[in-house]
Scaffold this motif. Sequence first.
Motif, PDB file in Angstrom:
ATOM      1  N   THR A 145       0.780  -1.059  -0.234  1.00 27.70           N
ATOM      2  CA  THR A 145       0.034   0.118   0.135  1.00 27.70           C
ATOM      3  C   THR A 145       0.889   1.246   0.048  1.00 27.70           C
ATOM      4  O   THR A 145       2.011   1.364   0.528  1.00 27.70           O
ATOM      5  CB  THR A 145      -0.910   0.009   1.115  1.00 27.70           C
ATOM      6  OG1 THR A 145      -1.659   1.332   1.270  1.00 27.70           O
ATOM      7  CG2 THR A 145      -0.011   0.027   2.506  1.00 27.70           C
ATOM      8  N   ASP A 146       0.380   2.298  -0.661  1.00 25.63           N
ATOM      9  CA  ASP A 146       1.285   3.448  -0.522  1.00 25.63           C
ATOM     10  C   ASP A 146       0.653   4.504   0.620  1.00 25.63           C
ATOM     11  O   ASP A 146       1.133   5.564   0.674  1.00 25.63           O
ATOM     12  CB  ASP A 146       1.082   4.403  -1.955  1.00 25.63           C
ATOM     13  CG  ASP A 146      -0.262   4.670  -2.365  1.00 25.63           C
ATOM     14  OD1 ASP A 146      -1.172   4.628  -1.604  1.00 25.63           O
ATOM     15  OD2 ASP A 146      -0.249   5.012  -3.660  1.00 25.63           O
ATOM     16  N   SER A 147      -0.212   3.964   1.359  1.00 20.06           N
ATOM     17  CA  SER A 147      -1.084   5.003   2.219  1.00 20.06           C
ATOM     18  C   SER A 147      -0.590   4.851   3.986  1.00 20.06           C
ATOM     19  O   SER A 147      -0.825   3.529   4.379  1.00 20.06           O
ATOM     20  CB  SER A 147      -2.485   4.613   2.308  1.00 20.06           C
ATOM     21  OG  SER A 147      -3.045   5.262   3.570  1.00 20.06           O
ATOM     22  N   ARG A 148       0.162   5.678   4.447  1.00 21.11           N
ATOM     23  CA  ARG A 148       0.831   5.250   5.735  1.00 21.11           C
ATOM     24  C   ARG A 148      -0.565   5.506   6.714  1.00 21.11           C
ATOM     25  O   ARG A 148      -0.663   4.852   7.696  1.00 21.11           O
ATOM     26  CB  ARG A 148       1.767   6.648   6.055  1.00 21.11           C
ATOM     27  CG  ARG A 148       3.119   6.596   5.327  1.00 21.11           C
ATOM     28  CD  ARG A 148       3.821   7.435   5.993  1.00 21.11           C
ATOM     29  NE  ARG A 148       5.045   7.702   5.116  1.00 21.11           N
ATOM     30  CZ  ARG A 148       6.262   6.768   4.982  1.00 21.11           C
ATOM     31  NH1 ARG A 148       6.125   5.760   5.796  1.00 21.11           N
ATOM     32  NH2 ARG A 148       7.314   6.820   4.077  1.00 21.11           N
ATOM     33  N   THR A 149      -1.455   6.218   6.352  1.00 20.45           N
ATOM     34  CA  THR A 149      -2.740   6.404   7.200  1.00 20.45           C
ATOM     35  C   THR A 149      -3.439   4.953   7.146  1.00 20.45           C
ATOM     36  O   THR A 149      -3.723   4.407   8.423  1.00 20.45           O
ATOM     37  CB  THR A 149      -3.851   7.307   6.653  1.00 20.45           C
ATOM     38  OG1 THR A 149      -3.264   8.619   6.595  1.00 20.45           O
ATOM     39  CG2 THR A 149      -4.924   7.163   7.446  1.00 20.45           C
TER      40      THR A 149
END
Length: 210
Positions: A145-149
């Motif tokens: 995933t490229d989402s840290r959140t």
Amino acid sequence: MSNSKKKYYVVWVGAKPGIYESWDQAKAQIAGFPGAKYKSFPTKAEAERAYRQAPSNHIGKGTGSAKSKAAVVPRSKIVWNSISVDAACSGNPGVMEYQGVHTKTGQQIFHQKFQLGTNNIGEFLAIVHALALCEKQGKDTPIYTDSRTALAWVRNKKCKSTLPRDAHTEKLWQLVDRAEEWLKTHTWKNPILKWETESWGEIPADFGRK
């Protein structure tokens, strides 16, 4: 991923280097290509200028400090036999969709669409969808995933979205509830990995609408 703004993709090293106006076209040149180098740009003029320059001027470029240069992650670190997930939202909130694809081939594995949602919720649900699918299939496939959140929400097993829960979003929130419950009642061996966009370009599951 939050709007439908046009992007241009520069492929410096790939099957056929050049400038492409869609992610699908660019991805066809880099999928499985050793040492591929590419990046997206918001305007055609910027893409054309970048294409005439060395890729090192743009890929992994930070503030110029030693720390930012050390943060560049080589593409040899990518685990190609994996699932990449991403979400897109037309407005935030707005019409939201997420998908999972095979990282190397780009073949779509799953896709869901909702009339009202947020990008972060989509990223969160995509990871859990991939985890649940892998468990059903008995696989420990890595997930990118490229989402840290979304990574944080999965780690804490809690979606901390501020999206109002009302008649328009109830169906989506029910899915979020099930996702949270799944995380709390299951264990998994799948590595959930951060896609290093600054070093590697767009994640293979990207909808190409940044």
